[in-house]
Design an enzyme around this catalytic site. Structure first.
Site, PDB file in Angstrom:
ATOM      1  N   HIS A 166      30.719  41.144  51.614  1.00 17.17           N
ATOM      2  CA  HIS A 166      32.155  41.365  51.894  1.00 17.17           C
ATOM      3  C   HIS A 166      33.024  40.908  50.718  1.00 17.17           C
ATOM      4  CE1 HIS A 166      30.842  41.665  56.176  1.00 17.17           C
ATOM      5  NE2 HIS A 166      30.058  40.656  55.826  1.00 17.17           N
ATOM      6  N   SER A 287      46.780  47.436  25.725  1.00 19.70           N
ATOM      7  CA  SER A 287      47.969  47.991  26.357  1.00 19.70           C
ATOM      8  C   SER A 287      49.044  48.145  25.291  1.00 19.70           C
ATOM      9  CB  SER A 287      48.446  47.051  27.467  1.00 19.70           C
ATOM     10  OG  SER A 287      49.830  47.250  27.699  1.00 19.70           O
TER      11      SER A 287
END
Ligand code: ARG
Length: 467
Positions: A166, A287
């Site tokens: 999970h 970026s």
């Protein structure tokens, strides 16, 4: 003004005998496949050479004509390879482009090549040859990816990281073990590839339009010349079948799904929050506005390519599902799906192999994370079963109380004083601390296929021998 509705359009030189006029522009546009099936030129020419050679061997065409045909086809091959071939949309597809050029080069003998065959078995042949080669390439690329993982697994057989379920910390594992999970996945993909090669290893040529032919052809001879195990057994099935393409796409989709899960893990692991791995400059991007960023674009694109591959699989399944036997033109739409998926899969495997080889693994971050989140709680419960004789369910409950206590104190299980542990269960002794470290936890999991370094090394040896 000249009326150009009929007389200026010529009918097709390959099949136009019964046609008074040529096709409407839209007809030509929807019908033509040369824009994409020119990719099959080498397979088409190989297939034609094998077919012509067989026709001459069987006395169906003369040796002289065969020699002219083979020579002409080889000329066309070098013309295409050197970029000196003009593809024509009017000639629809690769088969007719090659044959028309052959007629220009060698004259009437070219017209004998299409004896005892149809474009239906011809395209089935060309496409099978192409898919077979692509599968062989995929097999090699997967072997390279597996090799990259084996090297990283060997290097990190002892490096501890959190194992997740999970995406919550579950139990400590080794990074080597985690790498070997991918080796198993890509190993299964590779064995699917090998099976697919076996399935498609039958030669379609000689099935003709759908019914076989009255000429005394030798299909075993062409099968052998083209490197197939044997000829296909049913001519109707042969020209109708695209299972081999769908099988390629299914394998690509499954491998893509594995690659995408890996991509997702790399995206997560390379965040500053996780910091488990650092991608090399070669496999990341910056970026344009935020100077500090290093983005896992290649991994993200691998994740996205998987969507494209799935789309191709669904497209071809849908194209084929309603077709009556045998050939229908719908089947011409098979190629772009396979070409596109093959390109995506190759890129995705190559990018992942590079990323796995190049990434820096931060073992200190992994180890710190492995110890947090009470990841050795199961080890405490197991200790209570083994050393204090508790039933596992009771041990689970006792451990749960210890976790709750540690949580309220803001510390790890191993940091709880013995008096606290004994207050929860009197049978606990200071020996328990031996199992509460992450190293002890992984070392204890020696069951076959488990995460203990000794077991991971056994798995690596198994795969090294197979790879
Ligand atoms: N371009 C066609 C294809 O890709 C070749 C077969 C054409 N056969 C025919 N009967 N029209 O399927």
């Amino acid at each position: 003004m000249a009326d150009d509705t009929t007389d200026t359009k010529s009918s097709n030189q390959m099949w136009g005998g019964r046609f008074a006029s040529g096709p409407d522009a839209i007809m030509e546009e929807i019908n033509a496949s040369i824009g994409f099936d020119k990719k099959l030129f080498a397979q088409d020419i190989r297939g034609s050479i094998a077919h012509a050679t067989m026709l001459a061997h069987q006395g169906i065409i003369s040796t002289d004509d065969k020699d002219k045909i083979v020579h002409g086809l080889n000329t066309i091959l070098s013309e295409i390879e050197s970029g000196n071939f003009e593809f024509s949309r009017q000639l629809e597809d690769i088969h007719m482009n090659v044959e028309a050029r052959l007629a220009t080069l060698i004259g009437p003998a070219a017209g004998r090549l299409h004896t005892a065959r149809s474009r239906n078995d011809q395209v089935a042949l060309d496409f099978r040859l192409w898919v077979k080669e692509e599968l062989q390439k995929t097999e090699q690329m997967l072997t390279g990816l597996i090799a990259a993982f084996l090297d990283r697994a060997e290097e990190h057989a002892e490096s501890v990281m959190p194992g997740f379920t999970h995406l919550q910390t579950a139990q400590p594992v080794t990074f080597g073990h985690h790498c070997m999970a991918y080796v198993e996945m890509f190993g299964r993909d590779r064995s699917r590839v090998r099976h697919a090669i076996e399935h498609l290893d039958e030669s379609p040529i000689g099935a003709a339009a759908l019914a076989g032919t009255g000429y005394p052809i030798d299909r075993h001879m062409t099968a052998k010349a083209l490197g197939f195990r044997e000829p296909t057994r049913n001519s109707i099935d042969t020209v109708s079948d695209r299972d081999f393409a769908i099988e390629f796409l299914s394998i690509a989709a499954i491998a893509g799904m594995h690659l995408s899960r890996l991509a997702e893990e790399i995206v997560i692991w390379s965040t500053p929050q996780f910091g488990f791995v650092r991608l090399s400059d070669a496999f990341s991007t910056g970026s344009s506005i935020m100077p500090q960023k290093k983005n896992p674009d290649a991994a993200e694109l691998v994740r996205a390519k998987t969507g494209r591959i799935n789309g191709s699989l669904v497209a071809l399944l849908t194209i084929m599902k309603g077709l009556p036997l045998a050939y229908s033109k719908d089947m011409q739409e098979d190629k772009e799906q396979v070409f596109d998926a093959a390109e995506s899969l190759e890129l995705a495997i190559a990018a992942m192999t590079g990323m796995v080889r190049d990434m820096t693994v931060n073992t200190a971050r992994m180890k710190a994370a492995a110890g947090s989140g009470y990841s050795t709680a199961t080890d405490l419960a197991d200790w209570l079963v083994r050393e204090a004789g508790l039933p596992f369910r009771d041990a689970h409950h006792v451990t749960g109380r210890a976790v709750a206590l540690a949580e309220s104190k803001g510390c790890d299980l191993a940091e709880l004083p013995l008096s606290d542990l004994q207050a929860i269960h009197a049978a606990i002794t200071d020996k328990v601390y031996d199992v509460l470290t992450v190293e002890a936890s992984v070392a204890s999991r020696k069951s076959f296929g488990g995460t203990a370094p000794s077991e991971v090394r056994r798995q690596i040896a198994f795969w090294r021998a197979r790879n």
